[in-house]
Design a protein around this motif. Structure first.
Motif, PDB file in Angstrom:
ATOM      1  N   SER A 127       0.813  -1.214   0.000  1.00 20.04           N
ATOM      2  CA  SER A 127       0.000   0.000   0.000  1.00 20.04           C
ATOM      3  C   SER A 127       0.849   1.267   0.000  1.00 20.04           C
ATOM      4  O   SER A 127       0.413   2.309  -0.480  1.00 20.04           O
ATOM      5  CB  SER A 127      -0.952  -0.004   1.189  1.00 20.04           C
ATOM      6  N   ALA A 128       2.094   1.180   0.529  1.00 21.36           N
ATOM      7  CA  ALA A 128       2.943   2.367   0.548  1.00 21.36           C
ATOM      8  C   ALA A 128       3.312   2.809  -0.865  1.00 21.36           C
ATOM      9  O   ALA A 128       3.545   3.991  -1.113  1.00 21.36           O
ATOM     10  CB  ALA A 128       4.211   2.081   1.353  1.00 21.36           C
ATOM     11  N   LEU A 129       3.370   1.848  -1.796  1.00 23.95           N
ATOM     12  CA  LEU A 129       3.734   2.175  -3.177  1.00 23.95           C
ATOM     13  C   LEU A 129       2.511   2.416  -4.059  1.00 23.95           C
ATOM     14  O   LEU A 129       2.642   2.892  -5.176  1.00 23.95           O
ATOM     15  CB  LEU A 129       4.557   1.028  -3.788  1.00 23.95           C
ATOM     16  N   MET A 130       1.343   2.072  -3.546  1.00 25.75           N
ATOM     17  CA  MET A 130       0.127   2.141  -4.365  1.00 25.75           C
ATOM     18  C   MET A 130      -0.710   3.315  -3.875  1.00 25.75           C
ATOM     19  O   MET A 130      -1.728   3.142  -3.228  1.00 25.75           O
ATOM     20  CB  MET A 130      -0.656   0.825  -4.235  1.00 25.75           C
ATOM     21  N   GLN A 131      -0.267   4.533  -4.188  1.00 27.43           N
ATOM     22  CA  GLN A 131      -0.915   5.710  -3.616  1.00 27.43           C
ATOM     23  C   GLN A 131      -1.846   6.422  -4.581  1.00 27.43           C
ATOM     24  O   GLN A 131      -2.640   7.261  -4.163  1.00 27.43           O
ATOM     25  CB  GLN A 131       0.150   6.694  -3.132  1.00 27.43           C
ATOM     26  N   TYR A 132      -1.730   6.110  -5.877  1.00 25.46           N
ATOM     27  CA  TYR A 132      -2.510   6.858  -6.862  1.00 25.46           C
ATOM     28  C   TYR A 132      -3.360   5.911  -7.697  1.00 25.46           C
ATOM     29  O   TYR A 132      -2.908   4.837  -8.105  1.00 25.46           O
ATOM     30  CB  TYR A 132      -1.584   7.675  -7.770  1.00 25.46           C
ATOM     31  N   GLY A 150      -5.786   8.752 -11.531  1.00 27.68           N
ATOM     32  CA  GLY A 150      -4.606   9.440 -11.030  1.00 27.68           C
ATOM     33  C   GLY A 150      -4.792  10.132  -9.691  1.00 27.68           C
ATOM     34  O   GLY A 150      -3.847  10.722  -9.167  1.00 27.68           O
ATOM     35  N   HIS A 151      -5.987  10.047  -9.128  1.00 29.44           N
ATOM     36  CA  HIS A 151      -6.240  10.724  -7.859  1.00 29.44           C
ATOM     37  C   HIS A 151      -5.577   9.966  -6.707  1.00 29.44           C
ATOM     38  O   HIS A 151      -5.330   8.762  -6.800  1.00 29.44           O
ATOM     39  CB  HIS A 151      -7.753  10.824  -7.621  1.00 29.44           C
ATOM     40  N   CYS A 152      -5.316  10.708  -5.617  1.00 31.89           N
ATOM     41  CA  CYS A 152      -4.661  10.075  -4.471  1.00 31.89           C
ATOM     42  C   CYS A 152      -5.660   9.467  -3.492  1.00 31.89           C
ATOM     43  O   CYS A 152      -5.267   8.970  -2.441  1.00 31.89           O
ATOM     44  CB  CYS A 152      -3.750  11.064  -3.753  1.00 31.89           C
ATOM     45  N   LYS A 186      -7.190  -7.836  -0.354  1.00 27.81           N
ATOM     46  CA  LYS A 186      -6.736  -8.127  -1.718  1.00 27.81           C
ATOM     47  C   LYS A 186      -7.231  -7.119  -2.750  1.00 27.81           C
ATOM     48  O   LYS A 186      -7.247  -7.427  -3.941  1.00 27.81           O
ATOM     49  CB  LYS A 186      -7.146  -9.546  -2.128  1.00 27.81           C
ATOM     50  N   SER A 187      -7.627  -5.922  -2.304  1.00 24.35           N
ATOM     51  CA  SER A 187      -8.061  -4.951  -3.310  1.00 24.35           C
ATOM     52  C   SER A 187      -7.867  -3.517  -2.843  1.00 24.35           C
ATOM     53  O   SER A 187      -7.812  -3.233  -1.646  1.00 24.35           O
ATOM     54  CB  SER A 187      -9.532  -5.185  -3.677  1.00 24.35           C
ATOM     55  N   PHE A 188      -7.748  -2.627  -3.847  1.00 29.54           N
ATOM     56  CA  PHE A 188      -7.694  -1.189  -3.622  1.00 29.54           C
ATOM     57  C   PHE A 188      -8.925  -0.563  -4.272  1.00 29.54           C
ATOM     58  O   PHE A 188      -9.360  -0.999  -5.339  1.00 29.54           O
ATOM     59  CB  PHE A 188      -6.453  -0.584  -4.287  1.00 29.54           C
ATOM     60  N   LEU A 189      -9.436   0.497  -3.646  1.00 29.68           N
ATOM     61  CA  LEU A 189     -10.597   1.211  -4.186  1.00 29.68           C
ATOM     62  C   LEU A 189     -10.260   2.688  -4.309  1.00 29.68           C
ATOM     63  O   LEU A 189      -9.698   3.288  -3.386  1.00 29.68           O
ATOM     64  CB  LEU A 189     -11.796   1.030  -3.243  1.00 29.68           C
ATOM     65  N   ILE A 200       6.528  -4.522  -2.639  1.00 31.49           N
ATOM     66  CA  ILE A 200       5.214  -5.102  -2.899  1.00 31.49           C
ATOM     67  C   ILE A 200       5.182  -6.496  -2.279  1.00 31.49           C
ATOM     68  O   ILE A 200       6.155  -7.241  -2.371  1.00 31.49           O
ATOM     69  CB  ILE A 200       4.938  -5.216  -4.413  1.00 31.49           C
ATOM     70  N   THR A 201       4.084  -6.816  -1.640  1.00 29.93           N
ATOM     71  CA  THR A 201       3.909  -8.153  -1.096  1.00 29.93           C
ATOM     72  C   THR A 201       2.965  -8.925  -2.005  1.00 29.93           C
ATOM     73  O   THR A 201       1.813  -8.533  -2.180  1.00 29.93           O
ATOM     74  CB  THR A 201       3.331  -8.096   0.326  1.00 29.93           C
ATOM     75  N   TYR A 202       3.490  -9.988  -2.606  1.00 31.72           N
ATOM     76  CA  TYR A 202       2.687 -10.829  -3.490  1.00 31.72           C
ATOM     77  C   TYR A 202       2.216 -12.053  -2.714  1.00 31.72           C
ATOM     78  O   TYR A 202       3.039 -12.804  -2.183  1.00 31.72           O
ATOM     79  CB  TYR A 202       3.508 -11.283  -4.697  1.00 31.72           C
ATOM     80  N   GLU A 203       0.922 -12.225  -2.643  1.00 34.20           N
ATOM     81  CA  GLU A 203       0.384 -13.456  -2.073  1.00 34.20           C
ATOM     82  C   GLU A 203       0.325 -14.480  -3.204  1.00 34.20           C
ATOM     83  O   GLU A 203      -0.223 -14.198  -4.271  1.00 34.20           O
ATOM     84  CB  GLU A 203      -1.004 -13.216  -1.482  1.00 34.20           C
ATOM     85  N   THR A 204       0.905 -15.648  -2.980  1.00 30.60           N
ATOM     86  CA  THR A 204       0.967 -16.657  -4.042  1.00 30.60           C
ATOM     87  C   THR A 204       0.317 -17.951  -3.582  1.00 30.60           C
ATOM     88  O   THR A 204       0.121 -18.169  -2.380  1.00 30.60           O
ATOM     89  CB  THR A 204       2.428 -16.972  -4.442  1.00 30.60           C
TER      90      THR A 204
END
Ligand code: ZN
Length: 220
Positions: free
Chosen positions: A9-14, A19-21, A29-32, A159-163
């Protein structure tokens, strides 16, 4: 209450759509994006690895790169898009060990990834349909070797990848000529009774090794 993200989440800010923050983890498992409603799913990535045995020994690899460079692992890797698990395993073993694993299963000592097995059809002289059929037939050799799967968490550059890691147990009649390459710096054969579980890089590989080879479980 905001779910705790298990990814980067620290790298996934936009928001990648607008392009909004206003882009936040809304589940593990998701970003909104609260501005445009875009949802980015971080589904589990598929990976596959092999428990390769020969004459009572198991093949382990030494990881060349991070995460966990220098620690022990099983040969294998991530499944590509539009690739089957079996094809991914054959490809990864060719890349990391320099071996045609299906030919090696049939006893070919001098197998090379650069020469097709005598049972394969030359890609240059066959239609794409017959190639597909040949590949499907070729990989059925592997399907009976499937032993199970374990989840894993793979940290890479923030990034943390769940596999979900799937494992095949392949018993070779002879130890083939192998060459460490790609993500592997060295190869070691260890007696199945002396597997160094604490030196295995990832929990999924440790779990399958303990399932198959721990002295507390029945030997296969
Ligand atoms: Zn947006």
């Amino acid at each position: 209450m905001m779910a705790t993200p298990t990814h980067g989440s620290a790298l996934m800010q936009y928001c990648p759509a607008c392009g909004h923050c206003a882009f936040r983890a809304n589940s593990p498992k998701s970003f909104l994006c609260s501005r445009c409603g875009f949802i980015l799913y971080m589904n589990a990535a598929a990976a596959v690895a092999a428990l390769i045995e020969s004459n009572g020994d198991l093949l382990l690899t030494v990881r060349a790169h991070n995460p966990s460079a220098g620690m022990l692992d099983l040969p294998g890797g991530f499944v590509d898009h539009q690739e089957t698990i079996e094809a991914a395993l054959v490809r990864e073993l060719r890349e990391e060990l320099g071996v045609d694993i299906v030919a090696a299963m049939m006893g070919d000592r001098s197998t090379s990834p650069h020469s097709l097995s005598p049972h394969s059809t030359s890609p240059r002289s066959s239609s794409s349909l017959s190639q597909t059929n040949t590949s499907t037939h070729k990989y059925t050799t592997l399907t009976s070797c499937y032993v199970g799967s374990y989840p894993n968490t793979y940290h890479y550059r923030g990034i943390t990848y769940e596999t979900v890691d799937m494992f095949y147990q392949i018993v070779l009649p002879h130890k083939p000529d192998l060459q460490a390459d790609d993500d592997v710096s060295d190869l070691i054969w260890v007696p199945k009774q002396e597997i160094p579980f604490d030196d295995i890089a990832f929990s999924s590989a440790r779990d399958i090794l303990q399932q198959c080879y721990s002295s507390s479980t029945d030997a296969r």
